[in-house]
Write an enzyme that holds these catalytic residues in place. Structure first.
Site, short mmCIF file in Angstrom:
data_model
loop_
_atom_site.label_atom_id
_atom_site.label_comp_id
_atom_site.label_asym_id
_atom_site.label_seq_id
_atom_site.Cartn_x
_atom_site.Cartn_y
_atom_site.Cartn_z
N PHE A 40 1.01 -1.09 0.32
CA PHE A 40 0.12 0.21 -0.42
C PHE A 40 0.96 1.75 -0.14
CE2 PHE A 40 -1.97 3.64 2.55
CZ PHE A 40 -3.53 4.06 1.62
N GLY A 41 0.72 1.67 -0.87
CA GLY A 41 1.16 3.02 -1.16
C GLY A 41 0.20 4.42 -0.76
N TYR A 42 1.25 5.66 -0.14
CA TYR A 42 0.25 6.66 0.60
C TYR A 42 1.22 8.08 0.64
CZ TYR A 42 3.54 6.26 4.67
OH TYR A 42 4.58 5.57 4.97
N GLY A 43 2.54 7.81 -0.32
CA GLY A 43 2.94 9.11 -0.71
C GLY A 43 3.37 8.55 -1.85
N SER A 44 5.14 9.21 -2.20
CA SER A 44 5.16 8.84 -3.64
C SER A 44 4.90 7.93 -4.18
CB SER A 44 7.00 9.56 -3.25
OG SER A 44 7.32 8.29 -3.38
N GLU A 87 13.17 3.46 0.51
CA GLU A 87 12.49 4.36 1.38
C GLU A 87 13.35 3.84 2.89
OE1 GLU A 87 9.38 5.38 0.92
OE2 GLU A 87 9.36 5.08 -1.04
C1 SIN Z 1 4.68 5.38 0.62
O1 SIN Z 1 4.41 6.52 -0.36
O2 SIN Z 1 4.05 4.73 0.44
C2 SIN Z 1 5.54 5.91 1.28
C3 SIN Z 1 6.26 7.21 1.51
C4 SIN Z 1 7.35 8.07 0.30
O3 SIN Z 1 7.98 7.51 -0.43
O4 SIN Z 1 6.50 9.17 -0.17
#
Ligand code: SIN
Length: 198
Positions: A24-28, A99
């Site tokens: 699950f990704g929540y940012g980039s 990450e």
């Molecule tokens: C994510 O996107 O899930 C982790 C944080 C990021 O890499 O911005």
């Protein structure tokens, strides 16, 4: 201070023998999927809020002028929308490297829009990591982001890319959109100053 988590993530072997696993990704990871995936689906997780509280010394800032990127903060009853990717465990090496500044793999439940649920992975930067910056007023976060740039580009482009991706998903995130609003105000103020100076 930066905090390299690659070795700690390698010892998280929970999904290594699986043919595939949901990430699950929540940012980039929502707007920059630079890794192979089998399938992707909008999804959310429960009990977490997205916050620009993690320092970026290696991607969107430098050790001298760290940027700010998102992490997840425990928040009972909250939901955090993002994008889930079905990946194979071979992709972990790339993700662990990407990450590496403070983020650790964590197993959690991922909920899909059709109501189904699966156990998968998130990368989370907790307040124990040395690169954690913690809370600040949204206007100060915008100012820090406006002044930061690193090997992956301008910190502002990370924020704007995330805001665009959330709008495309049809999701609201008052914290992200408020920082975006302040960043736009700063841009307008600087443009006025430049006009006055000419
Ligand atoms: C994510 O996107 O899930 C982790 C944080 C990021 O890499 O911005």
């Amino acid at each position: 201070m930066s905090d390299n988590t690659i070795a700690r993530n390698k010892s998280m072997t929970r999904f290594d023998q699986h043919d595939s696993v949901w990430l699950f990704g929540y940012g980039s990871l929502i707007f920059k999927a630079d890794f192979p995936f089998i399938e992707r689906r909008p999804a959310h997780i429960v009990g977490w809020s997205r916050r620009f509280w993690q320092g970026s010394h290696d991607h969107r800032g430098t050790v001298q002028a760290p940027g700010r990127v998102v992490t997840l903060i425990r928040d009972e009853g909250a939901t955090c929308a993002g994008m889930a990717y079905l990946i194979t465990p071979e992709v972990f090496d790339h993700l662990d490297y990407r990450e590496k500044n403070g983020y650790l793999r964590l197993a959690t439940d991922i909920l899909f829009e059709d109501g189904s649920c699966t156990e998968g992975l998130i990368y989370i930067a907790t307040e124990e990591n040395a690169a954690f910056l913690g809370p600040a007023p949204e206007c100060d976060i915008a100012r820090q982001i406006a002044g930061a740039e690193g090997p992956s580009g301008r910190n502002a482009d990370y924020l704007l890319g995330l805001a665009v991706a959330l709008r495309e998903l049809g999701k609201d995130d008052p914290h992200v959109f408020e920082i975006e609003r302040h960043l736009q105000l700063l841009g307008e103020m600087n443009a006025e100053k430049d006009k006055d100076a000419t």
